[in-house]
Scaffold this motif. Structure first.
Motif, PDB file in Angstrom:
ATOM      1  N   GLU A 117      41.813  39.524  43.510  1.00  0.00           N
ATOM      2  CA  GLU A 117      42.753  39.457  44.639  1.00  0.00           C
ATOM      3  C   GLU A 117      44.204  39.539  44.185  1.00  0.00           C
ATOM      4  O   GLU A 117      45.072  39.989  44.933  1.00  0.00           O
ATOM      5  CB  GLU A 117      42.515  38.167  45.441  1.00  0.00           C
ATOM      6  CG  GLU A 117      41.242  38.209  46.244  1.00  0.00           C
ATOM      7  CD  GLU A 117      40.818  36.856  46.777  1.00  0.00           C
ATOM      8  OE1 GLU A 117      39.883  36.850  47.601  1.00  0.00           O
ATOM      9  OE2 GLU A 117      41.368  35.822  46.366  1.00  0.00           O
ATOM     10  N   ALA A 118      44.474  39.115  42.978  1.00  0.00           N
ATOM     11  CA  ALA A 118      45.840  39.169  42.449  1.00  0.00           C
ATOM     12  C   ALA A 118      46.228  40.566  41.974  1.00  0.00           C
ATOM     13  O   ALA A 118      47.409  40.910  41.932  1.00  0.00           O
ATOM     14  CB  ALA A 118      45.988  38.174  41.297  1.00  0.00           C
ATOM     15  N   LEU A 119      45.241  41.402  41.641  1.00  0.00           N
ATOM     16  CA  LEU A 119      45.533  42.708  41.055  1.00  0.00           C
ATOM     17  C   LEU A 119      46.113  43.746  42.026  1.00  0.00           C
ATOM     18  O   LEU A 119      47.007  44.508  41.627  1.00  0.00           O
ATOM     19  CB  LEU A 119      44.277  43.270  40.386  1.00  0.00           C
ATOM     20  CG  LEU A 119      43.816  42.523  39.142  1.00  0.00           C
ATOM     21  CD1 LEU A 119      42.514  43.116  38.617  1.00  0.00           C
ATOM     22  CD2 LEU A 119      44.895  42.557  38.064  1.00  0.00           C
ATOM     23  N   PRO A 120      45.673  43.848  43.277  1.00  0.00           N
ATOM     24  CA  PRO A 120      46.213  44.911  44.141  1.00  0.00           C
ATOM     25  C   PRO A 120      47.721  44.849  44.342  1.00  0.00           C
ATOM     26  O   PRO A 120      48.361  45.874  44.540  1.00  0.00           O
ATOM     27  CB  PRO A 120      45.485  44.698  45.468  1.00  0.00           C
ATOM     28  CG  PRO A 120      44.220  44.021  45.104  1.00  0.00           C
ATOM     29  CD  PRO A 120      44.567  43.149  43.928  1.00  0.00           C
ATOM     30  N   ASP A 125      48.450  52.640  42.752  1.00  0.00           N
ATOM     31  CA  ASP A 125      47.515  53.572  43.376  1.00  0.00           C
ATOM     32  C   ASP A 125      46.816  52.896  44.561  1.00  0.00           C
ATOM     33  O   ASP A 125      46.077  51.935  44.388  1.00  0.00           O
ATOM     34  CB  ASP A 125      46.481  54.013  42.331  1.00  0.00           C
ATOM     35  CG  ASP A 125      45.488  55.026  42.877  1.00  0.00           C
ATOM     36  OD1 ASP A 125      45.679  55.503  44.004  1.00  0.00           O
ATOM     37  OD2 ASP A 125      44.512  55.328  42.148  1.00  0.00           O
ATOM     38  N   PRO A 126      47.041  53.384  45.797  1.00  0.00           N
ATOM     39  CA  PRO A 126      46.454  52.748  46.986  1.00  0.00           C
ATOM     40  C   PRO A 126      44.919  52.779  46.973  1.00  0.00           C
ATOM     41  O   PRO A 126      44.273  51.826  47.424  1.00  0.00           O
ATOM     42  CB  PRO A 126      46.985  53.557  48.165  1.00  0.00           C
ATOM     43  CG  PRO A 126      48.062  54.413  47.639  1.00  0.00           C
ATOM     44  CD  PRO A 126      47.923  54.488  46.159  1.00  0.00           C
ATOM     45  N   ALA A 127      44.317  53.842  46.446  1.00  0.00           N
ATOM     46  CA  ALA A 127      42.863  53.928  46.394  1.00  0.00           C
ATOM     47  C   ALA A 127      42.313  52.844  45.455  1.00  0.00           C
ATOM     48  O   ALA A 127      41.327  52.160  45.770  1.00  0.00           O
ATOM     49  CB  ALA A 127      42.416  55.306  45.930  1.00  0.00           C
ATOM     50  N   ARG A 128      42.954  52.688  44.336  1.00  0.00           N
ATOM     51  CA  ARG A 128      42.526  51.652  43.383  1.00  0.00           C
ATOM     52  C   ARG A 128      42.752  50.260  43.972  1.00  0.00           C
ATOM     53  O   ARG A 128      41.919  49.362  43.785  1.00  0.00           O
ATOM     54  CB  ARG A 128      43.273  51.822  42.073  1.00  0.00           C
ATOM     55  CG  ARG A 128      42.792  50.926  40.981  1.00  0.00           C
ATOM     56  CD  ARG A 128      43.411  51.353  39.633  1.00  0.00           C
ATOM     57  NE  ARG A 128      43.345  50.294  38.678  1.00  0.00           N
ATOM     58  CZ  ARG A 128      42.338  50.080  37.854  1.00  0.00           C
ATOM     59  NH1 ARG A 128      41.303  50.886  37.874  1.00  0.00           N
ATOM     60  NH2 ARG A 128      42.364  49.090  37.006  1.00  0.00           N
ATOM     61  N   ALA A 129      43.832  50.062  44.697  1.00  0.00           N
ATOM     62  CA  ALA A 129      44.113  48.760  45.339  1.00  0.00           C
ATOM     63  C   ALA A 129      43.017  48.442  46.361  1.00  0.00           C
ATOM     64  O   ALA A 129      42.577  47.281  46.459  1.00  0.00           O
ATOM     65  CB  ALA A 129      45.486  48.786  46.001  1.00  0.00           C
TER      66      ALA A 129
END
Length: 169
Positions: A117-120, A125-129
């Motif tokens: 949850e902290a990573l996005p 990159d929105p796809a990766r988020a």
């Protein structure tokens, strides 16, 4: 389990009320023999005793007891442990085989969810988020499933305690 106990208690009380409501009083005037009167009185007392026993015994389920997953190791729960040992996946799910394993797996899933949850927020990159957010949600759901397994196992432990305990006075 407590909801079921309340239903059982309410049902027993309703049956007792129906049995004792008015039927016996209507029949009393037709009783000629002392033996019939004794039999009718005995039947009513037996019905009352049955209702009282059901309510009293069901009340044992409602009595607060402390049940922990560690209780599964106690000698009085040998029967439950044997049941669990026959099919551990039915009680622990696919991730664990002992109560400590359930606790460990739940902590792991919650830790993974918190980190994901902290990573996005740091992801460009929105796809990766979206993938990270999705995986965090999956980890949270898995932790919730494990939590439900723990509660179900605790309900079994509690029920076994109630089953093995002598009736309270």
């Amino acid at each position: 389990m407590r909801a079921a106990a309340r239903w059982i208690t309410a049902t027993a009380a309703a049956v007792g009320a129906l049995v004792l409501a008015g039927g016996p009083l209507v029949v009393v005037k037709d009783l000629d023999d002392a033996g019939d009167v004794v039999a009718a009185a005995g039947g009513m007392l037996l019905a009352v005793a049955g209702v009282v026993w059901v309510v009293w015994r069901t009340g044992d389920v409602l009595t607060p007891r402390t049940a922990t997953l560690d209780d599964l190791g106690s000698p009085e729960l040998d029967g439950l442990r044997a049941l669990v040992d026959r099919s551990p996946a039915d009680f622990y799910g696919p991730t664990a085989s002992i109560p400590a394993g359930l606790r460990r797996e739940r902590r792991l899933r919650l830790t993974v969810a918190a980190r994901l949850e902290a990573l996005p927020a740091r992801e460009d990159d929105p796809a990766r988020a979206r993938i990270l957010a999705h995986e965090a949600a999956v980890a949270r759901r898995n932790a919730l499933l494990i939590h439900r397994l723990q509660h179900r196992l605790l309900a079994w432990v509690h029920a076994w305690h109630v089953r093995k305990s002598p009736p309270s006075n």
